[in-house]
Write an enzyme that holds these catalytic residues in place. Structure first.
Site, PDB file in Angstrom:
ATOM      1  N   ASN A   1       1.193  -1.674  -0.141  1.00  0.00           N
ATOM      2  CA  ASN A   1       0.193  -0.127   0.244  1.00  0.00           C
ATOM      3  C   ASN A   1       0.881   1.440   0.336  1.00  0.00           C
ATOM      4  O   ASN A   1       2.659   1.131   0.344  1.00  0.00           O
ATOM      5  CB  ASN A   1      -0.973   0.317   1.148  1.00  0.00           C
ATOM      6  CG  ASN A   1      -2.371  -0.893   1.425  1.00  0.00           C
ATOM      7  OD1 ASN A   1      -3.213  -0.611  -0.374  1.00  0.00           O
ATOM      8  ND2 ASN A   1      -2.193  -2.114   1.722  1.00  0.00           N
TER       9      ASN A   1
ATOM     10  N   HIS B   1      10.200 -25.622   4.281  1.00  0.00           N
ATOM     11  CA  HIS B   1       9.888 -26.987   4.356  1.00  0.00           C
ATOM     12  C   HIS B   1       9.673 -27.933   5.595  1.00  0.00           C
ATOM     13  O   HIS B   1       9.799 -27.114   6.244  1.00  0.00           O
ATOM     14  CB  HIS B   1      11.500 -27.538   3.574  1.00  0.00           C
ATOM     15  CG  HIS B   1      11.862 -27.329   2.114  1.00  0.00           C
ATOM     16  ND1 HIS B   1      11.481 -27.702   1.199  1.00  0.00           N
ATOM     17  CD2 HIS B   1      12.206 -26.534   1.657  1.00  0.00           C
ATOM     18  CE1 HIS B   1      11.507 -27.223   0.287  1.00  0.00           C
ATOM     19  NE2 HIS B   1      12.265 -26.381   0.336  1.00  0.00           N
TER      20      HIS B   1
ATOM     21  N   THR C   1       8.288 -15.556  14.888  1.00  0.00           N
ATOM     22  CA  THR C   1       7.519 -16.509  14.166  1.00  0.00           C
ATOM     23  C   THR C   1       6.195 -16.653  14.337  1.00  0.00           C
ATOM     24  O   THR C   1       5.236 -17.527  13.954  1.00  0.00           O
ATOM     25  CB  THR C   1       8.526 -17.942  15.166  1.00  0.00           C
ATOM     26  OG1 THR C   1       8.130 -17.213  16.402  1.00  0.00           O
ATOM     27  CG2 THR C   1       9.961 -18.437  14.530  1.00  0.00           C
ATOM     28  N   LYS C   2       5.817 -15.571  15.184  1.00  0.00           N
ATOM     29  CA  LYS C   2       4.361 -15.123  15.879  1.00  0.00           C
ATOM     30  C   LYS C   2       4.166 -14.003  15.995  1.00  0.00           C
ATOM     31  O   LYS C   2       4.353 -12.996  15.491  1.00  0.00           O
ATOM     32  CB  LYS C   2       4.179 -15.680  17.259  1.00  0.00           C
ATOM     33  CG  LYS C   2       4.945 -17.030  17.551  1.00  0.00           C
ATOM     34  CD  LYS C   2       4.735 -17.617  19.136  1.00  0.00           C
ATOM     35  CE  LYS C   2       5.200 -19.027  19.501  1.00  0.00           C
ATOM     36  NZ  LYS C   2       4.774 -19.250  21.437  1.00  0.00           N
TER      37      LYS C   2
END
Length: 248
Positions: free
Chosen positions: A124, A161, A211-212
């Protein structure tokens, strides 16, 4: 045609052959990208993925796969060339109209950035993307809100993976789109992994691995990233492309 003119044309071709080939393949490449956009599949089931990858292919399927791999390879290679063009306007035109990325006004994308799965990318207005970033939007897409600032060498990955999978595939748990809220700031060398949402005004410290989900107006850092501070909610700035570095 005289020998001198022929020699001159051949010399020019040898010097600029990369760009001659790029111009010739420009619109076939766009057609391929549009096809990918119209038939985008986020993730096949494990059975479909295994069948598609490991059964014997018919000659027609083999040829289709071979041609598709040629275009995919050239798609990746051509972006390395485009990312070095010393013109902000030319780069953005190509990203929008050939690579089909949805890029808003007042956006700046600096040298060396690679847009993987560009048909799934939304940037944006007012965003700044630093040097040598990887925006891998192939699986689920990436959406950057307004006035997002991304430092150099930042990587976004929408899949990974599964190291426990017998065929080393990306399982459902390793795939997901990434969304970044307005005025978030992502420091250099940070890595944003699949399925993450970064809240409005959040700050990702340099070198962090996210990761979160990151709550709005928080500061996170470390590997894996954890909350280390808070940011003011009174943010009013709007980035302008007029202030970008020229020839860059």
């Amino acid at each position: 045609m005289s020998f001198e003119i022929l020699f001159f044309i051949i010399t020019l071709f040898l010097i600029y052959r990369t760009w001659v080939i790029f111009v010739i393949l420009l619109f076939p490449l766009r057609t391929w990208v549009k096809t990918r956009h119209n038939h985008n599949i986020v993730l096949q089931s494990e059975t479909e993925a295994e069948n598609a990858q490991y059964i014997s292919l018919s000659l027609t399927d083999y040829i289709r796969k071979f041609v598709g791999n040629i275009f995919l390879s050239y798609y990746r290679y051509s972006q390395f060339q485009v990312s070095k063009i010393p013109s902000h306007h030319v780069r953005l035109w190509l990203y929008r109209h050939i690579y089909c990325a949805n890029i808003g006004s007042e956006t700046v994308i600096y040298f060396g950035t690679e847009l993987r799965g560009s048909w799934n990318l939304v940037i944006n207005k007012g965003c700044i993307v630093g040097d040598n970033c990887i925006l891998d939007a192939r699986r689920g897409g990436i959406e950057l809100g307004e006035n997002v600032n991304i430092g150099s060498n930042v990587s976004f990955y929408t899949d990974s993976h599964d190291y426990n999978d017998p065929y080393f595939r990306a399982s459902v748990s390793k795939v997901g789109g990434i969304k970044v809220g307005n005025r978030a700031w992502i420091g250099p060398n940070a890595i944003i992994l699949h399925g993450v949402q970064i809240g409005e005004g959040a700050v990702i410290a340099a070198g962090a691995v996210v990761t979160k989900d990151v709550p709005p107006f928080t500061v996170v850092g470390g590997i894996p990233a954890k909350i280390i501070g808070k940011r003011s909610t009174n943010l009013k700035y709007n980035f302008s492309a007029k202030n970008r570095c020229m020839f860059y």
